[in-house]
Design an enzyme around this catalytic site. Structure first.
Site, PDB file in Angstrom:
ATOM      1  N   ASN A  57      -1.960  10.485  -3.237  1.00  0.00           N
ATOM      2  CA  ASN A  57      -2.969   9.475  -2.876  1.00  0.00           C
ATOM      3  C   ASN A  57      -2.719   8.963  -1.466  1.00  0.00           C
ATOM      4  OD1 ASN A  57      -0.664   8.208  -4.063  1.00  0.00           O
ATOM      5  ND2 ASN A  57      -1.804   6.332  -4.410  1.00  0.00           N
ATOM      6  N   CYS A  65      -7.715   9.176  -4.153  1.00  0.00           N
ATOM      7  CA  CYS A  65      -6.724   9.502  -5.183  1.00  0.00           C
ATOM      8  C   CYS A  65      -6.099  10.879  -4.936  1.00  0.00           C
ATOM      9  CB  CYS A  65      -7.388   9.556  -6.552  1.00  0.00           C
ATOM     10  SG  CYS A  65      -8.058   8.005  -7.142  1.00  0.00           S
ATOM     11  N   CYS A 119      -8.855   8.829 -12.743  1.00  0.00           N
ATOM     12  CA  CYS A 119      -9.978   7.878 -12.761  1.00  0.00           C
ATOM     13  C   CYS A 119     -11.293   8.644 -12.956  1.00  0.00           C
ATOM     14  CB  CYS A 119     -10.007   7.068 -11.470  1.00  0.00           C
ATOM     15  SG  CYS A 119     -10.717   7.954 -10.060  1.00  0.00           S
ATOM     16  N   CYS A 135     -12.413  10.998 -10.116  1.00  0.00           N
ATOM     17  CA  CYS A 135     -11.614  12.231 -10.064  1.00  0.00           C
ATOM     18  C   CYS A 135     -12.016  13.176 -11.183  1.00  0.00           C
ATOM     19  CB  CYS A 135     -10.126  11.916 -10.138  1.00  0.00           C
ATOM     20  SG  CYS A 135      -9.516  11.206  -8.592  1.00  0.00           S
ATOM     21  N   GLU A 191      -3.943   5.901   0.965  1.00  0.00           N
ATOM     22  CA  GLU A 191      -4.655   4.623   0.982  1.00  0.00           C
ATOM     23  C   GLU A 191      -5.059   4.221   2.395  1.00  0.00           C
ATOM     24  OE1 GLU A 191      -2.263   1.872  -1.315  1.00  0.00           O
ATOM     25  OE2 GLU A 191      -2.801   2.905  -3.169  1.00  0.00           O
ATOM     26  N   GLU A 245      -5.660  13.310  -6.987  1.00  0.00           N
ATOM     27  CA  GLU A 245      -6.384  14.429  -7.610  1.00  0.00           C
ATOM     28  C   GLU A 245      -7.482  14.954  -6.697  1.00  0.00           C
ATOM     29  OE1 GLU A 245      -5.601  11.517  -8.912  1.00  0.00           O
ATOM     30  OE2 GLU A 245      -5.314  11.617 -11.083  1.00  0.00           O
TER      31      GLU A 245
HETATM   32  N1  THU Z   1      -4.729   6.753  -8.026  1.00  0.00           N
HETATM   33  C1  THU Z   1      -4.569   8.107  -7.968  1.00  0.00           C
HETATM   34  O1  THU Z   1      -4.196   8.677  -6.933  1.00  0.00           O
HETATM   35  N2  THU Z   1      -4.857   8.819  -9.097  1.00  0.00           N
HETATM   36  C2  THU Z   1      -5.201   8.284 -10.291  1.00  0.00           C
HETATM   37  O2  THU Z   1      -5.402   9.014 -11.252  1.00  0.00           O
HETATM   38  C3  THU Z   1      -5.353   6.826 -10.412  1.00  0.00           C
HETATM   39  C4  THU Z   1      -5.187   6.036  -9.178  1.00  0.00           C
HETATM   40  C5  THU Z   1      -4.382   5.989  -6.829  1.00  0.00           C
HETATM   41  C6  THU Z   1      -5.510   5.289  -6.120  1.00  0.00           C
HETATM   42  C7  THU Z   1      -4.766   4.169  -5.411  1.00  0.00           C
HETATM   43  O3  THU Z   1      -4.202   4.682  -4.226  1.00  0.00           O
HETATM   44  C8  THU Z   1      -3.627   3.833  -6.360  1.00  0.00           C
HETATM   45  O4  THU Z   1      -3.458   4.980  -7.184  1.00  0.00           O
HETATM   46  C9  THU Z   1      -3.867   2.599  -7.226  1.00  0.00           C
HETATM   47  O5  THU Z   1      -5.064   2.679  -7.896  1.00  0.00           O
END
Ligand code: THU
Length: 159
Positions: A61, A72, A111, A114, A63, A74
């Site tokens: 991920n 994310c 999520c 994704c 940000e 995925e």
């Molecule tokens: N996130 C992911 O990378 N994958 C998931 O399946 C759930 C959430 C990330 C998004 C954000 O950077 C952090 O986790 C918190 O939500």
């Protein structure tokens, strides 16, 4: 009225019960968490995606100070795979998460956005993508992304 029930099969493993190749893929997802950029959530997610040609791609991920601009693990990984190997089907995806230096005991699941993106790849290549969701206590294994997303909106919905 009639009732429609939708069942999902999830295999639950201890890590050491997984096949060697599944363990290797999970280990690559764990390693990918180290390259996450998550200064805001501190939730470091790593993904490893095996393609039909046996190439494994990793992603994490990423940000952003403008929160919704981040992505994310995925989707970072699947979009990268589809852009680098547009003709090669993805066959297995592993996800792992660490926060404050420790991997989560229970697996997290992708999520909704994704799931939508992963499903498009599964359908595009007409090949199931196995999903391994890692937790230190147990690992979820699903046979295909479709199992994460019943009643999905997909290209069939457009016709
Ligand atoms: N996130 C992911 O990378 N994958 C998931 O399946 C759930 C959430 C990330 C998004 C954000 O950077 C952090 O986790 C918190 O939500």
């Amino acid at each position: 009225m009639r009732l429609k029930k939708i069942e999902t099969e999830i295999e639950v493993y201890r890590f050491d019960e997984l096949s060697e190749s599944d363990q290797a893929l999970v280990n690559q997802a764990k390693a990918a968490t180290e390259r996450s950029y998550a200064p805001y959530s501190k939730f470091q997610v790593g993904a490893a995606l095996r393609l039909a040609n046996n190439v494994v791609l990793q992603g994490s991920n990423q940000e952003n100070a403008a929160y919704p601009s981040g992505l994310c693990a995925e989707r970072v990984t699947m979009f990268y795979a589809n852009s680098q190997y547009p003709d090669v089907a993805p066959v297995a995806l592993a996800i792992a998460t660490q926060t404050e230096g420790a991997f989560l005991a229970q697996p997290i699941t992708p999520c909704g956005s994704c799931r939508q993106v992963l499903l498009e790849s599964e359908e595009r290549f007409r090949r199931p993508i196995e999903v391994l969701l890692y937790g230190t206590e147990y690992v979820y294994k699903l046979k295909q992304v479709r199992d994460l997303m019943p009643l999905a909106f997909d290209k069939e919905s457009l016709v």
